[in-house]
Write a protein that holds these residues in place. Structure first.
Motif, PDB file in Angstrom:
ATOM      1  N   TYR A 115     -54.281 -71.835 -91.812  1.00  0.00           N
ATOM      2  CA  TYR A 115     -55.380 -71.225 -91.080  1.00  0.00           C
ATOM      3  C   TYR A 115     -54.881 -70.639 -89.763  1.00  0.00           C
ATOM      4  N   CYS A 116     -55.277 -69.394 -89.500  1.00  0.00           N
ATOM      5  CA  CYS A 116     -54.927 -68.770 -88.218  1.00  0.00           C
ATOM      6  C   CYS A 116     -56.177 -68.790 -87.340  1.00  0.00           C
ATOM      7  N   THR A 117     -56.124 -69.550 -86.274  1.00  0.00           N
ATOM      8  CA  THR A 117     -57.308 -69.701 -85.426  1.00  0.00           C
ATOM      9  C   THR A 117     -57.703 -68.385 -84.748  1.00  0.00           C
ATOM     10  N   PRO A 118     -56.783 -67.648 -84.110  1.00  0.00           N
ATOM     11  CA  PRO A 118     -57.231 -66.414 -83.460  1.00  0.00           C
ATOM     12  C   PRO A 118     -57.867 -65.417 -84.434  1.00  0.00           C
ATOM     13  N   CYS A 119     -57.317 -65.312 -85.656  1.00  0.00           N
ATOM     14  CA  CYS A 119     -57.883 -64.358 -86.623  1.00  0.00           C
ATOM     15  C   CYS A 119     -59.042 -64.959 -87.409  1.00  0.00           C
ATOM     16  N   GLU A 120     -59.193 -66.268 -87.312  1.00  0.00           N
ATOM     17  CA  GLU A 120     -60.216 -66.997 -88.070  1.00  0.00           C
ATOM     18  C   GLU A 120     -60.108 -66.702 -89.567  1.00  0.00           C
ATOM     19  N   ARG A 121     -58.877 -66.720 -90.066  1.00  0.00           N
ATOM     20  CA  ARG A 121     -58.695 -66.439 -91.492  1.00  0.00           C
ATOM     21  C   ARG A 121     -57.752 -67.439 -92.131  1.00  0.00           C
ATOM     22  N   PHE A 122     -57.993 -67.676 -93.441  1.00  0.00           N
ATOM     23  CA  PHE A 122     -57.125 -68.549 -94.216  1.00  0.00           C
ATOM     24  C   PHE A 122     -56.051 -67.721 -94.921  1.00  0.00           C
ATOM     25  N   PHE A 123     -54.885 -68.334 -95.093  1.00  0.00           N
ATOM     26  CA  PHE A 123     -53.837 -67.662 -95.845  1.00  0.00           C
ATOM     27  C   PHE A 123     -53.175 -68.662 -96.782  1.00  0.00           C
ATOM     28  N   THR A 124     -52.626 -68.138 -97.875  1.00  0.00           N
ATOM     29  CA  THR A 124     -51.860 -69.017 -98.753  1.00  0.00           C
ATOM     30  C   THR A 124     -50.425 -69.019 -98.225  1.00  0.00           C
ATOM     31  N   GLU A 125     -49.653 -69.949 -98.750  1.00  0.00           N
ATOM     32  CA  GLU A 125     -48.259 -70.080 -98.320  1.00  0.00           C
ATOM     33  C   GLU A 125     -47.521 -68.735 -98.424  1.00  0.00           C
ATOM     34  N   LYS A 126     -47.777 -68.041 -99.567  1.00  0.00           N
ATOM     35  CA  LYS A 126     -46.994 -66.816 -99.773  1.00  0.00           C
ATOM     36  C   LYS A 126     -47.499 -65.626 -98.940  1.00  0.00           C
ATOM     37  N   LEU A 175     -47.942 -65.866 -95.786  1.00  0.00           N
ATOM     38  CA  LEU A 175     -47.372 -66.002 -94.445  1.00  0.00           C
ATOM     39  C   LEU A 175     -46.106 -65.164 -94.277  1.00  0.00           C
ATOM     40  N   GLN A 176     -45.884 -64.711 -93.052  1.00  0.00           N
ATOM     41  CA  GLN A 176     -44.636 -63.995 -92.776  1.00  0.00           C
ATOM     42  C   GLN A 176     -43.814 -64.814 -91.798  1.00  0.00           C
ATOM     43  N   ASP A 177     -42.662 -65.242 -92.252  1.00  0.00           N
ATOM     44  CA  ASP A 177     -41.810 -66.160 -91.483  1.00  0.00           C
ATOM     45  C   ASP A 177     -42.611 -67.354 -90.989  1.00  0.00           C
ATOM     46  N   GLY A 178     -43.469 -67.835 -91.835  1.00  0.00           N
ATOM     47  CA  GLY A 178     -44.256 -69.022 -91.491  1.00  0.00           C
ATOM     48  C   GLY A 178     -45.395 -68.732 -90.525  1.00  0.00           C
ATOM     49  N   CYS A 179     -45.604 -67.462 -90.178  1.00  0.00           N
ATOM     50  CA  CYS A 179     -46.672 -67.133 -89.211  1.00  0.00           C
ATOM     51  C   CYS A 179     -47.758 -66.283 -89.860  1.00  0.00           C
ATOM     52  N   CYS A 180     -48.834 -66.109 -89.123  1.00  0.00           N
ATOM     53  CA  CYS A 180     -49.961 -65.310 -89.602  1.00  0.00           C
ATOM     54  C   CYS A 180     -49.496 -63.878 -89.896  1.00  0.00           C
ATOM     55  N   PRO A 181     -49.788 -63.348 -91.105  1.00  0.00           N
ATOM     56  CA  PRO A 181     -49.322 -61.995 -91.429  1.00  0.00           C
ATOM     57  C   PRO A 181     -50.035 -60.920 -90.603  1.00  0.00           C
ATOM     58  N   GLU A 182     -51.193 -61.256 -90.016  1.00  0.00           N
ATOM     59  CA  GLU A 182     -51.943 -60.255 -89.244  1.00  0.00           C
ATOM     60  C   GLU A 182     -51.478 -60.197 -87.793  1.00  0.00           C
ATOM     61  N   VAL A 231     -49.703 -70.714 -87.491  1.00  0.00           N
ATOM     62  CA  VAL A 231     -50.853 -71.095 -88.303  1.00  0.00           C
ATOM     63  C   VAL A 231     -50.845 -72.611 -88.473  1.00  0.00           C
ATOM     64  N   GLU A 232     -52.007 -73.196 -88.799  1.00  0.00           N
ATOM     65  CA  GLU A 232     -51.986 -74.644 -89.022  1.00  0.00           C
ATOM     66  C   GLU A 232     -52.396 -74.945 -90.459  1.00  0.00           C
ATOM     67  N   GLN A 233     -51.823 -76.034 -90.980  1.00  0.00           N
ATOM     68  CA  GLN A 233     -52.125 -76.399 -92.353  1.00  0.00           C
ATOM     69  C   GLN A 233     -53.459 -77.150 -92.371  1.00  0.00           C
ATOM     70  N   ILE A 234     -54.275 -76.786 -93.347  1.00  0.00           N
ATOM     71  CA  ILE A 234     -55.612 -77.380 -93.383  1.00  0.00           C
ATOM     72  C   ILE A 234     -55.952 -77.792 -94.806  1.00  0.00           C
ATOM     73  N   ARG A 235     -56.570 -78.952 -94.952  1.00  0.00           N
ATOM     74  CA  ARG A 235     -57.078 -79.345 -96.271  1.00  0.00           C
ATOM     75  C   ARG A 235     -58.511 -79.807 -96.060  1.00  0.00           C
ATOM     76  N   GLU A 236     -59.437 -79.084 -96.678  1.00  0.00           N
ATOM     77  CA  GLU A 236     -60.833 -79.478 -96.500  1.00  0.00           C
ATOM     78  C   GLU A 236     -61.703 -78.854 -97.589  1.00  0.00           C
ATOM     79  N   ALA A 237     -62.907 -79.415 -97.739  1.00  0.00           N
ATOM     80  CA  ALA A 237     -63.850 -78.851 -98.697  1.00  0.00           C
ATOM     81  C   ALA A 237     -64.495 -77.640 -98.047  1.00  0.00           C
ATOM     82  N   ASN A 238     -64.764 -76.621 -98.841  1.00  0.00           N
ATOM     83  CA  ASN A 238     -65.404 -75.419 -98.318  1.00  0.00           C
ATOM     84  C   ASN A 238     -66.139 -74.697 -99.430  1.00  0.00           C
TER      85      ASN A 238
END
Ligand code: MSP
Length: 648
Positions: free
Chosen positions: A127-138, A140-147, A152-159
């Motif tokens: 999850y990227c907090t500034p963009c308020e968007r979720f991303f899958t592992e793939k 990501l760009q160099d482990g960071c938000c592609p936007e 980014v932080e790893q999140i596991r939750e119901a939605n």
């Protein structure tokens, strides 16, 4: 005229901060388009507004020690004041916290949920907090938000998820079959490129334990709606979707959603699939413009290089500012902002070409024709023919430019015609003709110049409504708006009409050396090194003088008592000692600090801030804290310091 109705929208702006030139640009563009379409005889509807939910706004409120609603209420006024100042003629202004919007979002959610278009699932991702968007592992760009390239932080939750993926094939085909749907065409290709990868379903909820500030899901009160799912709906909630069928069918589908290039995916992937699931037709065109850059970087609050549109309008006038942004940016491309370029364009196009033309023609008409529109003879001389064709070309060119969304080119065409009038006057030399016995050639020449001014000023009226209206008045016309048909016709100025005198419309900007416009904060500082503090008028936009900074009284203060504010988990009421004088402050730091952690801390406060009442509690000043990604961090004094001493 192709469409009888014209519905245009701007993005709705986040209320976490005040407006900058990027926001002003889209809104001016929407206004200019609307005014042109009114001139074409269309019924128009122009919508703008504010995006008031989500994490960005919640965080800004926290930092300001306010509730999110208070934050929205205070910031929205700034946008509305700016639009008023910039002569924006929007028909509606929507705020996403209004009941008329929230209700529609909830109805849409319930309907999609009932039809199985929304389902609940466990989510595991980034999850990227500034963009308020979720991303899958793939993603990501160099482990960071592609936007935004931030962490980014790893999140596991119901939605809750919207079945966006099942509409991928339909969307690709729709875009391929409708070349006008996404413009410019290279943005269309960008979206098609994005759609080459499998599309995921869209997470449309946020658990309240993580984010409270949003529209509650109608089918699960533990969640609020994802801010984009909420925000995009503004384009239909504002025009009466599910509330006023007549109004809705009158305006929908929109002719243009105007957006910046950074919000292309949300508008060309999320929004169309949402509309398709609702069974609604697509907007005709989503148009993405480029960015205003300063040097090589996008203007952004965090870099500290934003241009304040209010300041520009105050300094150079609303019309000149509108003119500059419409001509300097080629629609679709990025543009560079510089005050130097502004002054160049102002002095050459407005002061020299247009302003001078008006004053010299009026002056001659007053000196040689008694201040009235003279009677014209035949316009059949080669110079007249050339002038006529140039003026006609400006009118038809503008209509064409509108169709192709090339406003800058349309305006350039008008300025070419203005220059042609100046050239024509040089050729005909009315000052020499005035000495002749036969006044016919003089009158024809001045009539041609005045009539050309009627047409060219009319064509520029949507861009510079105030100044162009002043030209209309000077020509003895009413203060209304011309129609396009009138601008394509030659000879509408009536002989004998009284002309009026006007003050100089665009006084030349005299500056020996262009001021340093905001570059990177460091560069500005360097260029100013060694200079004495200058007056506010000479200061580059957004930069404050030493004197201005010294108006802010920063003081050390010692926290003597702290307690939580009832009814909110964000605010603390603090008692502080400022050099032996007690004070009370309300601060939005309750999520990071327990009251007892603060006792005895030496903090820094703004001591001369106007008092405010927050949640019924008087707050006298504001404490300073760093707004870090993982929360607010108090600014404290290193070592022992007396309370109440100045901080420099
Ligand atoms: N709230 C969302 C939009 C929701 S629309 C349903 C949002 N808000 S924003 O305030 O961050 O940005 C609004 C617009 O300003 C976007 O179109 C964005 O592209 C534009 N700009 C922000 N910075 C810009 C420049 N430097 N130059 C030009 N436009 C830029 O996104």
């Amino acid at each position: 005229m192709k469409d009888e109705t014209f519905y245009v929208t701007t993005p709705i702006y986040y209320v976490n901060d005040k407006a900058h030139i990027g926001h002003a640009y889209t809104t001016i563009l929407a206004d200019v388009l609307t005014r042109f379409h009114r001139m074409l005889g269309a019924s128009t509807h122009f919508l703008t507004g504010t995006d008031e939910h989500g994490q960005k706004v919640e965080k800004a409120a926290q930092a300001a020690g306010m509730t999110p609603q208070e934050q929205a209420d205070s910031t929205v006024v700034r946008f509305q004041e700016l639009w008023k100042k910039l002569e924006i003629t929007n028909d509606d202004f929507i705020r996403t916290t209004e009941p008329r919007h929230k209700l529609v979002v909830q109805k849409i959610l319930q309907d999609l949920y009932d039809r199985g278009e929304i389902y609940r699932d466990e989510y595991d991702g980034w999850y990227c907090t500034p963009c308020e968007r979720f991303f899958t592992e793939k993603d990501l760009q160099d482990g960071c938000c592609p936007e935004c390239r931030r962490e980014v932080e790893q999140i596991r939750e119901a939605n809750y998820f919207f079945r966006m993926s099942r509409r991928q094939d339909w969307l690709v085909k729709y875009i391929e079959d409708h070349p006008d749907f996404i413009q410019p065409s290279f943005r269309r290709n960008e979206t098609l490129g994005f759609l080459r990868k499998p599309l995921n379903d869209l997470c449309i909820s946020r658990p309240k334990k993580r984010l409270n500030w949003g529209i509650e899901l109608p089918f699960d009160t533990d969640f609020v709606t994802y801010v984009w799912f909420d925000a995009l709906v503004n384009y239909i909630s504002a025009i009466g979707y599910l509330a006023d069928e007549d109004q809705f069918t009158r305006w929908w589908p929109a002719n243009y959603h105007l957006i910046g290039k950074d919000i292309l995916t949300t508008h060309t992937v999320y929004w169309p699939t949402m509309l398709h699931a609702m069974g609604l037709p697509m907007p005709k065109t989503i148009f993405a413009h480029g960015w205003w850059l300063l040097g090589d970087s996008k203007m952004s609050k965090s870099i500290g290089n934003v241009v304040n549109p209010m300041e520009m309008a105050d300094r150079y006038g609303v019309d000149a500012f509108r003119y500059f942004v419409m001509t300097e940016m080629s629609l679709g491309q990025d543009a560079n902002f510089s005050e130097e370029a502004f002054m160049r364009r102002f002095n050459s196009d407005l002061a020299n070409d247009l302003g001078n033309l008006l004053s010299r023609v009026l002056k001659m008409a007053h000196s040689y024709c008694g201040g009235v529109v003279p009677e014209a003879g035949a316009m059949d001389g080669p110079e007249e023919q050339e002038l006529l064709s140039c003026v006609h070309q400006a009118a038809s060119g503008m209509e064409e430019a509108l169709d192709r969304m090339k406003i800058d080119q349309g305006v350039t065409g008008v300025l070419t015609a203005v220059r042609a009038v100046n050239r024509y006057l040089e050729q005909k030399q009315p000052w020499t003709l005035a000495k002749q016995e036969d006044k016919g050639p003089l009158h024809t020449t001045l009539y041609a110049a005045l009539e050309s001014l009627r047409v060219t000023a009319g064509l520029l009226q949507p861009v510079m409504p105030g100044k162009m209206q002043a030209i209309r008045l000077a020509l003895g016309l009413d203060d209304g708006m011309p129609t396009f048909a009138e601008l394509k016709e030659w000879g509408l100025l009536q002989a004998g009409t009284m002309l009026r005198k006007v003050p100089v419309l665009f006084p030349r900007i005299q500056k020996e050396e262009p001021p340093v416009i905001l570059e990177k904060a460091g560069q500005v500082a360097k260029k100013n090194e060694g200079k004495k503090a200058s007056s506010a008028a000479e200061t580059p936009l957004g930069v404050i003088t030493y004197d201005e900074f010294m108006k802010v009284q920063l003081r050390t203060a010692c926290v003597t008592a702290a307690e939580r504010v009832d009814g909110t988990d964000k605010l603390l009421k603090l008692q502080v000692d400022v050099g032996g004088i007690p004070r009370q402050l309300v601060a939005g730091i309750a999520q990071q600090y327990a009251p007892e952690q603060l006792l005895g801390k030496q903090i820094v406060i703004v001591a001369n801030l106007k008092p405010a009442v927050i949640r019924g509690i008087e707050s006298n000043g504001m404490l300073l804290a760093a707004n870090d990604a993982d929360g607010l961090k108090l600014i404290t004094v290193d070592g022992a310091a007396t309370s109440g001493v100045p901080v420099r």
